[in-house]
Design a protein around this motif. Structure first.
Motif, mmCIF file in Angstrom:
data_model
loop_
_atom_site.group_PDB
_atom_site.id
_atom_site.type_symbol
_atom_site.label_atom_id
_atom_site.label_comp_id
_atom_site.label_asym_id
_atom_site.label_seq_id
_atom_site.Cartn_x
_atom_site.Cartn_y
_atom_site.Cartn_z
ATOM 1 N N GLY A 72 0.861 -1.176 0.000
ATOM 2 C CA GLY A 72 0.000 0.000 0.000
ATOM 3 C C GLY A 72 0.893 1.220 0.000
ATOM 4 O O GLY A 72 2.130 1.100 0.038
ATOM 5 N N ARG A 73 0.290 2.389 -0.005
ATOM 6 C CA ARG A 73 1.117 3.588 -0.035
ATOM 7 C C ARG A 73 0.390 4.753 0.628
ATOM 8 O O ARG A 73 -0.830 4.798 0.664
ATOM 9 C CB ARG A 73 1.483 3.967 -1.485
ATOM 10 N N GLY A 74 1.174 5.691 1.149
ATOM 11 C CA GLY A 74 0.601 6.878 1.758
ATOM 12 C C GLY A 74 -0.210 6.545 2.979
ATOM 13 O O GLY A 74 0.207 5.759 3.837
ATOM 14 N N LEU A 75 -1.392 7.108 3.075
ATOM 15 C CA LEU A 75 -2.251 6.888 4.229
ATOM 16 C C LEU A 75 -2.678 5.431 4.389
ATOM 17 O O LEU A 75 -3.111 5.022 5.468
ATOM 18 C CB LEU A 75 -3.483 7.791 4.135
ATOM 19 N N MET A 76 -2.537 4.642 3.332
ATOM 20 C CA MET A 76 -2.901 3.224 3.401
ATOM 21 C C MET A 76 -1.712 2.332 3.743
ATOM 22 O O MET A 76 -1.877 1.115 3.871
ATOM 23 C CB MET A 76 -3.494 2.762 2.063
ATOM 24 N N LEU A 77 -0.523 2.899 3.922
ATOM 25 C CA LEU A 77 0.639 2.065 4.209
ATOM 26 C C LEU A 77 0.472 1.304 5.516
ATOM 27 O O LEU A 77 0.769 0.102 5.593
ATOM 28 C CB LEU A 77 1.906 2.917 4.252
ATOM 29 N N GLY A 78 0.008 1.973 6.559
ATOM 30 C CA GLY A 78 -0.192 1.286 7.836
ATOM 31 C C GLY A 78 -1.151 0.116 7.695
ATOM 32 O O GLY A 78 -0.956 -0.938 8.325
ATOM 33 N N THR A 79 -2.184 0.268 6.872
ATOM 34 C CA THR A 79 -3.138 -0.816 6.645
ATOM 35 C C THR A 79 -2.473 -1.991 5.945
ATOM 36 O O THR A 79 -2.741 -3.152 6.265
ATOM 37 C CB THR A 79 -4.329 -0.313 5.817
ATOM 38 N N ALA A 80 -1.603 -1.698 4.990
ATOM 39 C CA ALA A 80 -0.877 -2.762 4.305
ATOM 40 C C ALA A 80 0.026 -3.517 5.275
ATOM 41 O O ALA A 80 0.067 -4.758 5.281
ATOM 42 C CB ALA A 80 -0.053 -2.182 3.156
ATOM 43 N N LEU A 81 0.744 -2.790 6.117
ATOM 44 C CA LEU A 81 1.633 -3.429 7.077
ATOM 45 C C LEU A 81 0.853 -4.243 8.101
ATOM 46 O O LEU A 81 1.272 -5.332 8.506
ATOM 47 C CB LEU A 81 2.492 -2.370 7.770
ATOM 48 N N GLU A 82 -0.298 -3.734 8.523
ATOM 49 C CA GLU A 82 -1.136 -4.464 9.473
ATOM 50 C C GLU A 82 -1.714 -5.721 8.835
ATOM 51 O O GLU A 82 -1.792 -6.782 9.479
ATOM 52 C CB GLU A 82 -2.258 -3.560 9.981
ATOM 53 N N THR A 83 -2.111 -5.631 7.571
ATOM 54 C CA THR A 83 -2.621 -6.801 6.864
ATOM 55 C C THR A 83 -1.551 -7.876 6.756
ATOM 56 O O THR A 83 -1.809 -9.064 6.987
ATOM 57 C CB THR A 83 -3.127 -6.400 5.472
ATOM 58 N N ALA A 84 -0.326 -7.472 6.406
ATOM 59 C CA ALA A 84 0.774 -8.424 6.310
ATOM 60 C C ALA A 84 1.045 -9.078 7.655
ATOM 61 O O ALA A 84 1.249 -10.296 7.753
ATOM 62 C CB ALA A 84 2.026 -7.726 5.796
ATOM 63 N N LEU A 85 1.053 -8.269 8.716
ATOM 64 C CA LEU A 85 1.288 -8.803 10.062
ATOM 65 C C LEU A 85 0.228 -9.815 10.442
ATOM 66 O O LEU A 85 0.525 -10.896 10.976
ATOM 67 C CB LEU A 85 1.320 -7.654 11.067
ATOM 68 N N LYS A 86 -1.045 -9.495 10.175
ATOM 69 C CA LYS A 86 -2.132 -10.400 10.533
ATOM 70 C C LYS A 86 -2.067 -11.708 9.732
ATOM 71 O O LYS A 86 -2.317 -12.790 10.262
ATOM 72 C CB LYS A 86 -3.475 -9.716 10.308
ATOM 73 N N LEU A 87 -1.738 -11.625 8.448
ATOM 74 C CA LEU A 87 -1.616 -12.834 7.646
ATOM 75 C C LEU A 87 -0.489 -13.720 8.161
ATOM 76 O O LEU A 87 -0.623 -14.951 8.235
ATOM 77 C CB LEU A 87 -1.358 -12.470 6.179
ATOM 78 N N GLU A 88 0.608 -13.099 8.557
ATOM 79 C CA GLU A 88 1.763 -13.871 9.000
ATOM 80 C C GLU A 88 1.535 -14.496 10.366
ATOM 81 O O GLU A 88 1.766 -15.687 10.573
ATOM 82 C CB GLU A 88 2.998 -12.978 9.022
ATOM 83 N N GLU A 89 1.051 -13.693 11.330
ATOM 84 C CA GLU A 89 0.926 -14.208 12.690
ATOM 85 C C GLU A 89 -0.294 -15.097 12.879
ATOM 86 O O GLU A 89 -0.263 -16.017 13.705
ATOM 87 C CB GLU A 89 0.878 -13.050 13.693
ATOM 88 N N THR A 90 -1.360 -14.856 12.135
ATOM 89 C CA THR A 90 -2.599 -15.610 12.324
ATOM 90 C C THR A 90 -2.692 -16.813 11.398
ATOM 91 O O THR A 90 -3.242 -17.849 11.782
ATOM 92 C CB THR A 90 -3.819 -14.689 12.106
ATOM 93 N N CYS A 91 -2.151 -16.677 10.187
ATOM 94 C CA CYS A 91 -2.253 -17.758 9.205
ATOM 95 C C CYS A 91 -0.937 -18.505 9.005
ATOM 96 O O CYS A 91 -0.884 -19.460 8.224
ATOM 97 C CB CYS A 91 -2.749 -17.195 7.866
ATOM 98 N N LEU A 92 0.124 -18.063 9.682
ATOM 99 C CA LEU A 92 1.421 -18.744 9.654
ATOM 100 C C LEU A 92 1.942 -18.923 8.234
ATOM 101 O O LEU A 92 2.516 -19.962 7.882
ATOM 102 C CB LEU A 92 1.330 -20.100 10.371
ATOM 103 N N ARG A 93 1.750 -17.899 7.419
ATOM 104 C CA ARG A 93 2.262 -17.901 6.056
ATOM 105 C C ARG A 93 3.390 -16.878 5.934
ATOM 106 O O ARG A 93 3.330 -15.823 6.570
ATOM 107 C CB ARG A 93 1.143 -17.537 5.072
ATOM 108 N N PRO A 94 4.422 -17.176 5.114
ATOM 109 C CA PRO A 94 5.456 -16.164 4.899
ATOM 110 C C PRO A 94 4.893 -14.998 4.101
ATOM 111 O O PRO A 94 4.414 -15.164 2.971
ATOM 112 C CB PRO A 94 6.531 -16.918 4.104
ATOM 113 N N VAL A 95 4.922 -13.828 4.683
ATOM 114 C CA VAL A 95 4.330 -12.634 4.070
ATOM 115 C C VAL A 95 5.273 -11.464 4.289
ATOM 116 O O VAL A 95 5.841 -11.307 5.370
ATOM 117 C CB VAL A 95 2.951 -12.300 4.695
#
Length: 355
Positions: free
Chosen positions: A216-239
């Motif tokens: 993501g970019r700009g104001l949506m960057l935090g959302t992109a980083l949070e989405t990646a974190l949630k996919l990695e920690e909750t779904c145990l996938r490399p992201v």
């Protein structure tokens, strides 16, 4: 077996469903504190935000909002500068905002105390009124999400985004500048939760992928980083989570067939068109592109599209992340995992400083 038969009624899902009311309660509680925050900032010129994990992703949004909508220099502080290096800095011109859902992460509490000793004014953003972080701050913005039992932060994270918006508008020449849009956030979240448009298709695409990137970019960057974190920690996938620009500068070369690229975008703003271009580029490289939100042109540029909110860029992150949460929770179930208690994680972050 379907996701619903694997783990019906997860705690994570129940807490996600509480988010509209949590947003309404938090706005009602924090708006009256704008004058206190503005008074605290008098004579100061910059804001530093201190956080870890999901709270750090909320801070990324706060930093962008302060700089793009309020015109105040903002940045993310490195807690280790305080806790390990014990650096002596002149923060007399600075408002330091410390963010922790529990208000008990020792590293963040210690950094807030260090900031005050360096001359800073301090604001705490937390979900626990009697926590050390709240009690020791000059002003405490206590979100009203209620107790969060699932390990993945959902309603407390959205509460932090609301607090960031209130903080930014408190320092704006017109504190009501975003109020009309903020008042629509809870209804948009309710709509996304009910419709779940595109969620099932996104889960199928991510389940089949061997590797995933989120951008993501700009104001949506935090959302992109949070989405990646949630996919990695909750779904145990490399992201990997990237800003649009960082992905363009090299890592895009590893995006090939078998890769899922999750792109989060706002409906408008100066970067909406760039996200469409990125989606088209990634598809040409063989990736399966899962888009979340975005402009009217964005869905057709993606292989799979998850509906986002009808909100302007400045507040779109508050609801777009809910669409991402829906994907993460359902994907975890589809993979046979427990989204409420991801492996090896606990609710309160502990760093090496705490041991």
């Amino acid at each position: 077996m379907t996701a619903q038969t694997l783990a019906p009624g997860t705690q994570m899902a129940r807490e996600m469903a509480e988010q509209p009311d949590a947003v309404r309660r938090t706005l009602a509680a924090l708006r009256p504190q704008r004058a206190d925050v503005a008074h605290l900032f008098e004579g100061r010129s910059r804001v530093l935000l201190v956080a870890r994990g999901s709270s750090d992703n909320a801070a990324v949004y706060g930093s962008y909002l302060l700089e793009t909508r309020v015109g105040i220099v903002a940045g993310l502080a490195s807690a280790s500068v305080a806790t390990h290096y014990a650096a002596s800095l002149d923060l007399s011109d600075t408002l330091v905002v410390s963010v922790s859902q529990s208000g008990s992460t020792a590293e963040i509490v210690e950094t807030q105390a260090w900031a005050r000793a360096c001359g800073a004014a301090t604001v705490a953003i937390t979900n626990v009124a009697g926590s050390p972080l709240a009690c020791d701050a000059d002003v405490a913005l206590v979100t009203q999400a209620g107790p969060e039992l699932a390990v993945p932060a959902t309603k407390t994270y959205v509460g932090q985004l609301v607090a960031m918006a209130v903080l930014a508008t408190a320092l704006a020449p017109d504190p009501a500048i975003l109020d009309a849009d903020l008042d629509r956030v809870a209804d948009e979240i309710e709509r996304l939760l009910a419709a779940r448009a595109g969620v099932g298709d996104a889960v199928e695409a991510l389940q089949a992928a061997s590797y995933a990137v989120v951008a993501g970019r700009g104001l949506m960057l935090g959302t992109a980083l949070e989405t990646a974190l949630k996919l990695e920690e909750t779904c145990l996938r490399p992201v990997r989570g990237y800003s649009y620009a960082d992905l363009r500068h090299g890592p895009i070369s590893v995006v090939t067939s078998g890769t899922a690229a999750v792109l989060v975008a706002a409906p408008d703003g100066p970067l909406a068109g760039a996200m469409v271009d990125l989606a088209l580029d990634l598809r040409e490289r063989g990736a399966v592109v899962v888009g979340i939100g975005g402009s009217a042109a964005f869905p057709t540029a993606c292989d799979v599209h998850v509906a986002g909110p009808d909100l302007p860029e400045a507040v779109a992150p508050l609801a777009t992340v809910v669409a991402a949460q829906l994907v993460v929770e359902e994907l975890a179930q589809a993979l046979g995992l427990d989204p409420d208690a991801p492996r090896g994680l606990s609710k309160v972050t502990s760093t090496d400083r705490d041991s």
